[in-house]
Design a protein around this motif. Structure first.
Motif, PDB file in Angstrom:
ATOM      1  N   LEU A  58      -1.971  -6.150  -4.846  1.00 41.28           N
ATOM      2  CA  LEU A  58      -0.515  -6.083  -5.002  1.00 41.28           C
ATOM      3  C   LEU A  58       0.099  -4.787  -4.482  1.00 41.28           C
ATOM      4  O   LEU A  58       1.321  -4.679  -4.394  1.00 41.28           O
ATOM      5  CB  LEU A  58      -0.075  -6.328  -6.454  1.00 41.28           C
ATOM      6  N   GLN A  59      -0.721  -3.811  -4.126  1.00 37.93           N
ATOM      7  CA  GLN A  59      -0.194  -2.569  -3.549  1.00 37.93           C
ATOM      8  C   GLN A  59       0.357  -2.859  -2.159  1.00 37.93           C
ATOM      9  O   GLN A  59      -0.136  -3.727  -1.435  1.00 37.93           O
ATOM     10  CB  GLN A  59      -1.313  -1.522  -3.464  1.00 37.93           C
ATOM     11  N   LYS A  60       1.376  -2.118  -1.750  1.00 40.05           N
ATOM     12  CA  LYS A  60       1.988  -2.282  -0.437  1.00 40.05           C
ATOM     13  C   LYS A  60       1.045  -1.808   0.663  1.00 40.05           C
ATOM     14  O   LYS A  60       0.351  -0.806   0.523  1.00 40.05           O
ATOM     15  CB  LYS A  60       3.298  -1.494  -0.336  1.00 40.05           C
ATOM     16  N   ILE A  61       1.043  -2.537   1.767  1.00 42.40           N
ATOM     17  CA  ILE A  61       0.353  -2.136   2.990  1.00 42.40           C
ATOM     18  C   ILE A  61       1.385  -1.351   3.794  1.00 42.40           C
ATOM     19  O   ILE A  61       2.455  -1.874   4.127  1.00 42.40           O
ATOM     20  CB  ILE A  61      -0.143  -3.348   3.808  1.00 42.40           C
ATOM     21  N   ILE A  62       1.085  -0.085   4.092  1.00 42.98           N
ATOM     22  CA  ILE A  62       2.025   0.786   4.785  1.00 42.98           C
ATOM     23  C   ILE A  62       1.565   0.983   6.224  1.00 42.98           C
ATOM     24  O   ILE A  62       0.456   1.457   6.479  1.00 42.98           O
ATOM     25  CB  ILE A  62       2.142   2.165   4.094  1.00 42.98           C
TER      26      ILE A  62
END
Length: 95
Positions: A58-62
């Motif tokens: 669920l963490q953002k891919i930057i």
């Protein structure tokens, strides 16, 4: 053990949690970037992403310094980041 020059990947923005592949990388290769070692566990094609750091589900891919999607599973540093473990937050993903 094969060590790959860091020129096979590029960091586009210091805020990115992924690196972009510039030359094909084979499964099992050891990539060293800025003194950080990454064991590549699957082949990665040009234009695809590799996790620069561990990324939690669920963490953002930057990429490019901005979020391009979210992890659908926990991703280890050095792991291929693509449709099998991330989804776009902006357009429908095709499976």
């Amino acid at each position: 053990m094969t060590t790959v020059k860091s020129s096979k990947f590029v960091l586009v923005n210091k805020a990115d949690n992924v690196l972009i592949c510039c030359q094909p990388v084979k499964s099992g290769e050891l990539v060293v970037i800025d003194n950080q070692e990454y064991r590549v566990n699957t082949a990665i094609d040009v234009g695809h992403k590799m996790a620069r750091v561990a990324i939690a589900k669920l963490q953002k891919i930057i990429r490019y310094g901005v979020p391009i999607g979210s992890a659908t599973a926990d991703i280890q540093a050095g792991e291929h980041v693509h449709m099998h473990n991330m989804k776009s937050d902006y357009i429908p993903s095709h499976i």
